[in-house]
Design an enzyme around this catalytic site. Structure first.
Site, PDB file in Angstrom:
ATOM      1  N   SER A   1       7.942  80.243  48.942  1.00 29.16           N
ATOM      2  CA  SER A   1       8.054  79.040  49.138  1.00 29.16           C
ATOM      3  C   SER A   1       8.934  79.039  50.089  1.00 29.16           C
ATOM      4  CB  SER A   1       8.061  78.165  47.905  1.00 29.16           C
ATOM      5  OG  SER A   1       9.412  78.331  47.503  1.00 29.16           O
ATOM      6  N   CYS A   2       9.289  77.840  50.879  1.00 26.84           N
ATOM      7  CA  CYS A   2      10.401  77.694  51.840  1.00 26.84           C
ATOM      8  C   CYS A   2      11.621  77.170  51.269  1.00 26.84           C
ATOM      9  CB  CYS A   2       9.687  76.711  52.813  1.00 26.84           C
ATOM     10  SG  CYS A   2       8.332  77.444  53.729  1.00 26.84           S
ATOM     11  N   ASP A   3      11.586  76.984  49.839  1.00 27.05           N
ATOM     12  CA  ASP A   3      12.793  76.641  49.193  1.00 27.05           C
ATOM     13  C   ASP A   3      14.009  77.671  48.854  1.00 27.05           C
ATOM     14  OD1 ASP A   3      13.124  73.810  47.038  1.00 27.05           O
ATOM     15  OD2 ASP A   3      14.537  75.334  47.062  1.00 27.05           O
ATOM     16  N   SER A   4      15.319  77.465  49.473  1.00 26.72           N
ATOM     17  CA  SER A   4      16.097  78.528  49.085  1.00 26.72           C
ATOM     18  C   SER A   4      16.516  78.797  47.647  1.00 26.72           C
ATOM     19  CB  SER A   4      17.449  78.160  49.943  1.00 26.72           C
ATOM     20  OG  SER A   4      17.877  76.919  49.274  1.00 26.72           O
TER      21      SER A   4
ATOM     22  N   ASN B   1       4.377  73.434  47.360  1.00 29.46           N
ATOM     23  CA  ASN B   1       4.269  73.984  48.684  1.00 29.46           C
ATOM     24  C   ASN B   1       2.998  74.712  48.940  1.00 29.46           C
ATOM     25  OD1 ASN B   1       7.059  75.821  50.570  1.00 29.46           O
ATOM     26  ND2 ASN B   1       5.696  74.194  51.083  1.00 29.46           N
TER      27      ASN B   1
END
Ligand SMILES: *Cc1c(COP(=O)(O)O)cnc(C)c1O
Length: 386
Positions: A337-340, A376
């Site tokens: 996913s694009c979450d850090s 996501n």
């Protein structure tokens, strides 16, 4: 930083080798969409037979939240043990596969009214509690049921502590047991949880010492208890040796019968230890790069669609199927996913995999799929029993 390495000849491999072979066999014979979670039936059976086996008068309840997959629940049903649940969703699955109410308890100390109504009308009648309000709810929605008080006990050395949210100290525990009795409930016992992935066996000793004090205080007040529910907490092998099940059984049995009467009923509620090390994620490397001085590896399974416990400190072992081993490098492993937030592990020693290559993530059967979301747009991996 803790390092994890699984190589074909590595020392961790010996622990997992039979399971890895079985998983590889499944992966290469079946052309199924990845990622998925494999759960080994034989391992689940072995664990069901092992846990509590040397503890006299023990009754096993599988904590459904560890992995509520219906095929796993059917397997456990057929092995003859019982179930611990917390919600109407968990109850519905058990009802659907014909598990009777005499094989179900709920040790969630704060239950919804909806769940209590449903559980009670199905005939479930063993519940935990730890507050005045819960006594009132139980006496209204599950009158006459059998109840046990949740005691706070030390969770030191447990990788997933469970002591902060629930439980009461001795004084309140006694008062609540008596109050429940006054309210028409059957106050039958005591429960606690030493913490999940409990690697400190002294937690069981401290908990049982405390339970014994309460047991005796209750007797002095004319309340004869009969149930000691020791919860879950049995640890599994992730990247390090843990106390083995048999030695925990022997230790706990001794502690119990030094303190409690011989006709006591002992409930055990393992979750992690039943399905955890029976599970292997089969994931794919979807990217890699070097960022600063870190090597990054991106997998199609991450924090949100399966490996949520990694952010609470659970470290997994990884295996890449290579004929000859290449030089080891340190990797930061991240999800898709694009979450850090979606970083599973750091400092993992692995030989460099190719993009598209499969990665096996070991001991991933518990608290993975049951936590997973489709955040996501990444789907929740399916579970297959092997
Ligand atoms: C989660 C839970 C368990 C299972 O614990 P494990 O550490 O996974 O064995 C048992 N009892 C209760 C009440 C729980 O909440």
């Amino acid at each position: 930083m803790q390092k994890t390495l699984v190589d074909i000849k590595g020392h961790l491999a010996s622990h997992f080798s039979a399971l890895i072979d079985k998983a590889k066999d499944f992966v290469y014979k079946n052309d199924l969409e990845l990622p998925y979670l494999l759960v080994d039936r034989d391992k689940v059976k072995e664990k069901v037979c092992e846990i509590g086996s040397n503890i006299r008068n023990a009754i096993l309840f599988y904590a459904v939240k560890a992995h509520p997959d219906v095929e796993i629940l059917k397997l456990i049903r057929d092995l003859g043990i019982s179930f611990e649940i917390a919600s109407e969703g968990e109850l519905k699955i058990l009802q659907a596969i014909g598990v009777g109410p005499d094989r179900i308890i709920s040790s969630n100390p704060v239950k919804s009214m909806k769940f209590l109504t449903m559980a009670s009308s199905y005939g479930v009648n063993f519940f935990s509690f730890d507050s005045d309000e819960e006594v009132k709810k139980l006496s209204r929605y599950a009158p006459g049921s059998y109840v046990y008080i949740r005691l706070i006990v030390p969770n030191e050395g447990s990788e997933w502590p469970l002591s902060k949210k629930f439980g009461v100290e001795l004084g309140d525990a006694l008062r609540l047991l008596l109050y429940a009795k006054d309210m028409g409930l059957n106050s039958v016992g005591i429960t606690f949880h030493v913490g999940s992935q409990c690697t400190n066996v002294l937690n069981w000793e401290k908990a049982l010492d405390k339970a014994k004090v309460l047991w005796d205080h209750a007797a002095e007040k004319g309340l004869r208890l009969s149930v000691l529910n020791i919860g879950g907490g049995y640890p599994i092998y992730y990247t390090r040796q843990v106390p083995d099940i048999n030695s925990i059984n022997v230790f706990v049995d001794k502690l119990i019968y030094e303190r409690f009467p011989s006709d006591i009923k002992v409930f055990i509620e393992p979750g992690r230890a039943i399905v955890g090390d029976a599970g292997i994620f089969v994931a794919t490397v979807i990217g890699k790069t070097r960022r600063g001085d870190e090597n990054w590896l991106y997998l199609d399974v991450g924090v949100f669609n399966g490996l949520m416990e990694s952010i609470g400190g659970i470290r997994y072992s990884y295996f890449i199927d290579r004929q000859q081993s290449q030089p080891l490098q340190q990797w930061t492993i991240a999800g898709p996913s694009c979450d850090s937030f979606d970083v599973i592990d750091r400092g993992v020693e692995l030989s460099e995999p190719d993009v598209g290559e499969k990665v096996f993530i070991l001991s991933s059967g518990a608290y993975t799929i049951s936590y997973a979301s489709e955040f996501n747009g990444f789907s929740i991996p399916r579970t297959y029993l092997i």
